[in-house]
Design a protein around this motif. Structure first.
Motif, PDB file in Angstrom:
ATOM      1  N   ASN A  95       0.723   5.522  -4.204  1.00  0.00           N
ATOM      2  CA  ASN A  95       0.530   4.471  -3.187  1.00  0.00           C
ATOM      3  C   ASN A  95      -0.730   4.679  -2.356  1.00  0.00           C
ATOM      4  O   ASN A  95      -0.943   3.983  -1.383  1.00  0.00           O
ATOM      5  N   GLU A  96      -1.578   5.617  -2.747  1.00  0.00           N
ATOM      6  CA  GLU A  96      -2.790   5.916  -1.979  1.00  0.00           C
ATOM      7  C   GLU A  96      -3.844   4.845  -2.227  1.00  0.00           C
ATOM      8  O   GLU A  96      -4.279   4.656  -3.354  1.00  0.00           O
ATOM      9  N   THR A  97      -4.219   4.164  -1.156  1.00  0.00           N
ATOM     10  CA  THR A  97      -5.233   3.120  -1.231  1.00  0.00           C
ATOM     11  C   THR A  97      -6.389   3.408  -0.282  1.00  0.00           C
ATOM     12  O   THR A  97      -7.521   3.055  -0.540  1.00  0.00           O
ATOM     13  N   PHE A 134      -4.528  10.540   2.667  1.00  0.00           N
ATOM     14  CA  PHE A 134      -4.491   9.351   1.814  1.00  0.00           C
ATOM     15  C   PHE A 134      -3.198   8.602   2.088  1.00  0.00           C
ATOM     16  O   PHE A 134      -2.125   9.198   2.137  1.00  0.00           O
ATOM     17  N   ASP A 135      -3.296   7.269   2.270  1.00  0.00           N
ATOM     18  CA  ASP A 135      -2.086   6.494   2.520  1.00  0.00           C
ATOM     19  C   ASP A 135      -2.237   5.082   1.967  1.00  0.00           C
ATOM     20  O   ASP A 135      -3.251   4.736   1.363  1.00  0.00           O
ATOM     21  N   ASP A 136      -1.236   4.278   2.211  1.00  0.00           N
ATOM     22  CA  ASP A 136      -1.194   2.905   1.695  1.00  0.00           C
ATOM     23  C   ASP A 136      -1.771   1.887   2.670  1.00  0.00           C
ATOM     24  O   ASP A 136      -1.639   0.687   2.474  1.00  0.00           O
ATOM     25  N   GLY A 137      -2.407   2.366   3.732  1.00  0.00           N
ATOM     26  CA  GLY A 137      -2.982   1.474   4.731  1.00  0.00           C
ATOM     27  C   GLY A 137      -2.101   1.274   5.939  1.00  0.00           C
ATOM     28  O   GLY A 137      -2.441   0.516   6.842  1.00  0.00           O
ATOM     29  N   SER A 138      -0.980   1.963   5.993  1.00  0.00           N
ATOM     30  CA  SER A 138      -0.052   1.784   7.112  1.00  0.00           C
ATOM     31  C   SER A 138      -0.426   2.600   8.352  1.00  0.00           C
ATOM     32  O   SER A 138       0.122   2.370   9.424  1.00  0.00           O
ATOM     33  N   MET A 139      -1.369   3.544   8.216  1.00  0.00           N
ATOM     34  CA  MET A 139      -1.781   4.321   9.383  1.00  0.00           C
ATOM     35  C   MET A 139      -2.559   3.422  10.345  1.00  0.00           C
ATOM     36  O   MET A 139      -3.494   2.743   9.935  1.00  0.00           O
ATOM     37  N   THR A 195      -7.130  20.170  -3.650  1.00  0.00           N
ATOM     38  CA  THR A 195      -6.496  19.310  -4.633  1.00  0.00           C
ATOM     39  C   THR A 195      -5.136  18.863  -4.114  1.00  0.00           C
ATOM     40  O   THR A 195      -4.529  19.520  -3.273  1.00  0.00           O
ATOM     41  N   PHE A 196      -4.661  17.747  -4.632  1.00  0.00           N
ATOM     42  CA  PHE A 196      -3.344  17.228  -4.291  1.00  0.00           C
ATOM     43  C   PHE A 196      -2.844  16.370  -5.440  1.00  0.00           C
ATOM     44  O   PHE A 196      -3.620  15.911  -6.277  1.00  0.00           O
ATOM     45  N   THR A 197      -1.544  16.157  -5.468  1.00  0.00           N
ATOM     46  CA  THR A 197      -0.926  15.314  -6.487  1.00  0.00           C
ATOM     47  C   THR A 197      -0.613  13.954  -5.875  1.00  0.00           C
ATOM     48  O   THR A 197       0.061  13.876  -4.838  1.00  0.00           O
ATOM     49  N   ALA A 198      -1.101  12.907  -6.488  1.00  0.00           N
ATOM     50  CA  ALA A 198      -0.936  11.551  -5.958  1.00  0.00           C
ATOM     51  C   ALA A 198       0.503  11.064  -6.139  1.00  0.00           C
ATOM     52  O   ALA A 198       1.166  11.403  -7.124  1.00  0.00           O
ATOM     53  N   THR A 199       0.943  10.246  -5.182  1.00  0.00           N
ATOM     54  CA  THR A 199       2.247   9.596  -5.290  1.00  0.00           C
ATOM     55  C   THR A 199       2.102   8.214  -5.916  1.00  0.00           C
ATOM     56  O   THR A 199       3.073   7.635  -6.367  1.00  0.00           O
TER      57      THR A 199
END
Length: 129
Positions: A76-78, A30-35, A70-74
Motif C-alpha cells: 500500500n506504499e504510495t 512509506f504510506d498510502d497517503g493517510s499521513m 531495506t524493508f519489505t513492502a506491504t
C-alpha cells in the motif's frame, strides 16, 4: 510497490547552519497517503514508525551523509515522507552553537537538507548502460 518485495531506500542529508541541534533517527516512512503532514507538520509523528532510519547523529554541515536501509513492502506504499518520527525522549541530540540560529530565535529547531532520494527493489541488477 509489490507486496512482500524487499526494497532498498537511501537518501542523503546535511545539517544546515540554521539548526540549534544535530539529531539522530533521520528516516523515511512509506504510506498510502493517510499521513497528515500539512496540519501536524511541526509535531512529532510518533504513531508512524519509519521503515528505514539511522541511529547516527548527523552533525556534518559540509558533506552529505547517506541514510540507507531495506524493508519489505506491504503493497500500500504510495508516498514517502522523510524526517525524524521519534519524540524527544527517543531522539539523541547534540547542541550546535551556530550564532545565527540562536540570534534568529531558532533555538529549538533542526533543519536538514535532503538530496538524491532513491527507492529500488533490493534484488535489482545494476545496469551501467
Amino acid at each position: 510497490m509489490t507486496p512482500g518485495q524487499e526494497y532498498c531506500a537511501s537518501f542523503y542529508v546535511v545539517l544546515t547552519h540554521f539548526s540549534a541541534f544535530a539529531t539522530d533517527k533521520m528516516g523515511v516512512y512509506f504510506d498510502d497517503g493517510s499521513m497528515d503532514t500539512a496540519t501536524w507538520c511541526a509535531w512529532p509523528q510518533t504513531e508512524h514508525v519509519p521503515q528505514v532510519y539511522d541511529t547516527v547523529i548527523v552533525t556534518d554541515t559540509l558533506n552529505w551523509t547517506k541514510i540507507q536501509g531495506t524493508f519489505t513492502a506491504t503493497g500500500n506504499e504510495t508516498f514517502l515522507t522523510i524526517g525524524n518520527f521519534f519524540d524527544s525522549a527517543h531522539t539523541k541530540t547534540i547542541p550546535e552553537n551556530f550564532w545565527w540560529a540562536i540570534g534568529d530565535g531558532n533555538n529549538i529547531y533542526t533543519w536538514y537538507l535532503v538530496d538524491d532520494v532513491c527507492v529500488i527493489p533490493a534484488d535489482a541488477v545494476a545496469d551501467a548502460g
